[in-house]
Design a protein around this motif. Structure first.
Motif, PDB file in Angstrom:
ATOM      1  N   ALA A 249       0.476  -1.437  -0.320  1.00 43.72           N
ATOM      2  CA  ALA A 249      -0.015  -0.297  -0.240  1.00 43.72           C
ATOM      3  C   ALA A 249       0.819   1.424   0.217  1.00 43.72           C
ATOM      4  CB  ALA A 249      -0.588   0.149   1.249  1.00 43.72           C
ATOM      5  N   VAL A 250       1.896   0.978   0.844  1.00 40.03           N
ATOM      6  CA  VAL A 250       2.704   2.883   1.292  1.00 40.03           C
ATOM      7  C   VAL A 250       3.094   2.718  -0.984  1.00 40.03           C
ATOM      8  CG1 VAL A 250       5.410   3.159   2.164  1.00 40.03           C
ATOM      9  CG2 VAL A 250       3.117   2.185   3.572  1.00 40.03           C
ATOM     10  N   PHE A 276      11.406   1.664   3.047  1.00 41.01           N
ATOM     11  CA  PHE A 276      12.626   0.973   3.904  1.00 41.01           C
ATOM     12  C   PHE A 276      12.196   0.254   4.846  1.00 41.01           C
ATOM     13  CE2 PHE A 276      16.186   1.562   5.326  1.00 41.01           C
ATOM     14  CZ  PHE A 276      17.445   0.423   5.109  1.00 41.01           C
ATOM     15  N   VAL A 277      12.334   0.453   5.509  1.00 38.19           N
ATOM     16  CA  VAL A 277      12.262   0.010   7.146  1.00 38.19           C
ATOM     17  C   VAL A 277      11.302  -1.031   7.231  1.00 38.19           C
ATOM     18  CG1 VAL A 277      10.903   0.513   9.382  1.00 38.19           C
ATOM     19  CG2 VAL A 277      12.892   2.317   7.585  1.00 38.19           C
ATOM     20  N   LEU A 278      10.201  -0.910   6.275  1.00 41.34           N
ATOM     21  CA  LEU A 278       9.231  -1.789   5.671  1.00 41.34           C
ATOM     22  C   LEU A 278       9.137  -3.272   5.109  1.00 41.34           C
ATOM     23  CD1 LEU A 278       5.613  -0.257   5.225  1.00 41.34           C
ATOM     24  CD2 LEU A 278       6.212  -1.092   7.777  1.00 41.34           C
ATOM     25  N   SER A 279       9.955  -2.590   4.376  1.00 34.59           N
ATOM     26  CA  SER A 279      11.095  -3.622   3.438  1.00 34.59           C
ATOM     27  C   SER A 279      11.995  -4.541   4.427  1.00 34.59           C
ATOM     28  CB  SER A 279      11.678  -3.497   2.698  1.00 34.59           C
ATOM     29  OG  SER A 279      11.287  -2.783   1.918  1.00 34.59           O
ATOM     30  N   CYS A 323      14.982  -4.843  -0.247  1.00 35.47           N
ATOM     31  CA  CYS A 323      15.535  -3.886   0.615  1.00 35.47           C
ATOM     32  C   CYS A 323      16.022  -2.710   0.206  1.00 35.47           C
ATOM     33  CB  CYS A 323      16.149  -4.314   1.998  1.00 35.47           C
ATOM     34  SG  CYS A 323      14.829  -5.044   2.514  1.00 35.47           S
ATOM     35  N   GLY A 324      17.562  -2.968  -0.840  1.00 33.18           N
ATOM     36  CA  GLY A 324      18.584  -2.440  -1.906  1.00 33.18           C
ATOM     37  C   GLY A 324      18.064  -1.748  -2.235  1.00 33.18           C
ATOM     38  N   VAL A 329      15.193   4.398  -3.410  1.00 34.03           N
ATOM     39  CA  VAL A 329      14.834   4.929  -3.774  1.00 34.03           C
ATOM     40  C   VAL A 329      14.156   6.345  -3.110  1.00 34.03           C
ATOM     41  CG1 VAL A 329      11.718   5.347  -3.977  1.00 34.03           C
ATOM     42  CG2 VAL A 329      13.210   3.346  -4.654  1.00 34.03           C
ATOM     43  N   ALA A 330      14.536   5.791  -2.087  1.00 37.50           N
ATOM     44  CA  ALA A 330      14.770   6.923  -0.625  1.00 37.50           C
ATOM     45  C   ALA A 330      16.013   7.775  -1.133  1.00 37.50           C
ATOM     46  CB  ALA A 330      14.868   5.846   0.774  1.00 37.50           C
TER      47      ALA A 330
END
Length: 449
Positions: A249-250, A276-279, A323-324, A329-330
């Motif tokens: 969703a994010v 990123f934290v959710l991943s 995650c990477g 993206v961030a």
């Protein structure tokens, strides 16, 4: 050398497919070595080579999925209607098609960037290649990697148990070829934030597809486990499903609101950081909540290729790659979008109009002083003066502009009366206006200026 490894892996996958033997794979040493070798290649027209790599990887991924579908269904398909084992055979068929479909869609979504020559596609494949290298290093360099990847690096075949083929070789090779040229072009040309936004959208789309696919596979696992009467931990399954749905969703929300001018760039960067934290949490929770296998009997199975004491989980090396990719993206959102402080188009137009109006000076009043034809009264001729609001008169519509040499002196005195202005204008057009120093004389009125 890498081509030899890939060929050997394909032959071994076909040879041992559908059996209990584990086929060979292409390890991280060959993949990372290939990326380093291609980074040393001089810049050139490598887009055709990248496109060929993408097409070949797509074909191999499709063939791999089809082979595994055949291997897993060749024995169970004829016995689907069996009274004793029909339910189990049907569950195997359903999970086989679900896992194969998710694997193929994800791989094709990532490989399609290789056949697209636009800058945003090349940026996306560059980010994916870097994330792949980091993911392989983490999984193979740390002991936790055996828990993260249940099949520990068998990257070039879609396993008979789950998703295994992610096209690592193709992504790393393509990224090594296109990343230097793309980054050099974007650094020398004018900065185009639209290209970076489109690259972020591509990456977010791939992550959303993977997260949604994982959620769908977890639902399939729960249904199959419940229908077969196997031990089920509903809380763990719901927790894993919740992380997948929230992360998807994010990713979808950020992708659709990335170009929203009403949304501040800080909000977008913060949500990319949350993604990123959710991943990372997905990987940690997936390892922590995956059910363990209790080995019994003689011998130590902890060192076997499957010996991580975990039942196979959806969490794999590709989750680390995601995650990477979310980290990339961030970083892009923080470095590129944060520098964008362009106001809205309406505000830009309003400010431009205000600046133009305030910066434009009022027209000066240019006046020429001389004497009339009789030499009696000094006459004032306006060459650039404020407009006089009066009724339209055809006889006074023509207003001649005097030549430059007749401009004698500029004064800010207001005009006398409209009649003198009209008469002096007519005399000036007839050439009867005096010329000279342009200074008003208070001396004799004998015609001498």
């Amino acid at each position: 050398m890498v081509a030899g490894f890939v060929g050997f892996a394909i032959v071994e996958a076909v040879r041992f497919g559908g059996t209990g033997e584990v086929p060979a794979g292409v390890g991280p040493g060959a993949v990372i070595g290939l990326g380093g070798a291609l980074l040393c290649v001089p810049p050139g027209p490598w887009l055709r080579a990248v496109k060929a790599i993408g097409i070949a990887a797509m074909a191999l991924a499709t063939v791999s999925v089809l082979f595994n579908l055949y291997w897993r269904t060749r024995f169970v398909l004829p016995h689907v209607g069996n009274a004793d084992f029909g339910g189990g055979n049907l569950a195997v068929l359903a999970t086989t098609f679900a896992y194969g479909l998710v694997a193929l869609v994800v791989v094709l979504a990532g490989l399609r960037w290789l056949v697209d020559h636009r800058p945003e596609a090349r940026l996306a494949v560059s980010a994916l290649g870097v994330a792949t290298v980091l993911g392989l290093l983490i999984v193979w360099s740390f002991s936790i990697g055996r828990d993260i990847d249940a099949f520990h690096g068998i990257a070039q075949t879609t396993s008979t148990a789950a998703v295994g083929f992610e096209g690592y070789v193709a992504w790393v090779a393509a990224a090594a070829l296109v990343a230097p040229v793309t980054l050099r072009q974007l650094s020398t040309a004018a900065e185009d934030k639209g290209v970076w936004r489109d690259a972020i959208r591509n990456c977010l789309l791939l992550m959303a597809i993977w997260f949604i696919g994982c959620a769908a596979l977890r639902v399939c696992d729960v249904i199959a486990t419940a229908s077969l009467g196997l031990p089920l931990t509903p809380y763990d399954s719901i927790g894993l499903l919740a992380f997948d749905i929230v992360a998807a969703a994010v990713a979808i929300w950020v992708r659709f609101n990335l170009g929203n001018s009403a949304l501040h760039p800080v909000v977008v960067s913060a949500l990319c950081g949350v993604l990123f934290v959710l991943s990372v949490c997905r990987v940690a929770v997936g390892v922590g909540l995956a059910p363990r296998i209790l080995y019994s009997g003689a011998g130590d199975n902890s060192s076997a290729v499957y010996g991580n004491s975990l039942t196979h989980q959806i969490t794999s090396t590709f989750d680390v790659v995601m995650c990477g990719l979310s980290l990339a993206v961030a970083v892009i959102a923080l470095l590129v979008l944060q520098r964008e402080r362009t106001p809205r188009p309406q505000l830009i137009a309003r400010r431009a109009a205000t600046t133009t109006t305030s910066a434009q000076p009022s027209p000066p009043i240019e006046q020429v002083w001389g004497r009339d034809a009789e030499g009696q009264e000094p006459t004032q001729v306006l060459t650039s003066a404020p407009r006089i609001a009066r009724a339209a008169d055809p006889s006074t519509q023509q207003f001649s502009t005097p030549p430059t040499e007749t401009l004698l002196e500029q004064r800010n005195d207001p005009p006398k009366i409209a009649r003198l202005l009209e008469e002096s204008t007519q005399r000036f057009s007839a050439g009867t206006t005096y010329t000279g120093k342009g200074r008003r004389q208070d001396g004799p009125t004998d015609g001498t200026p």
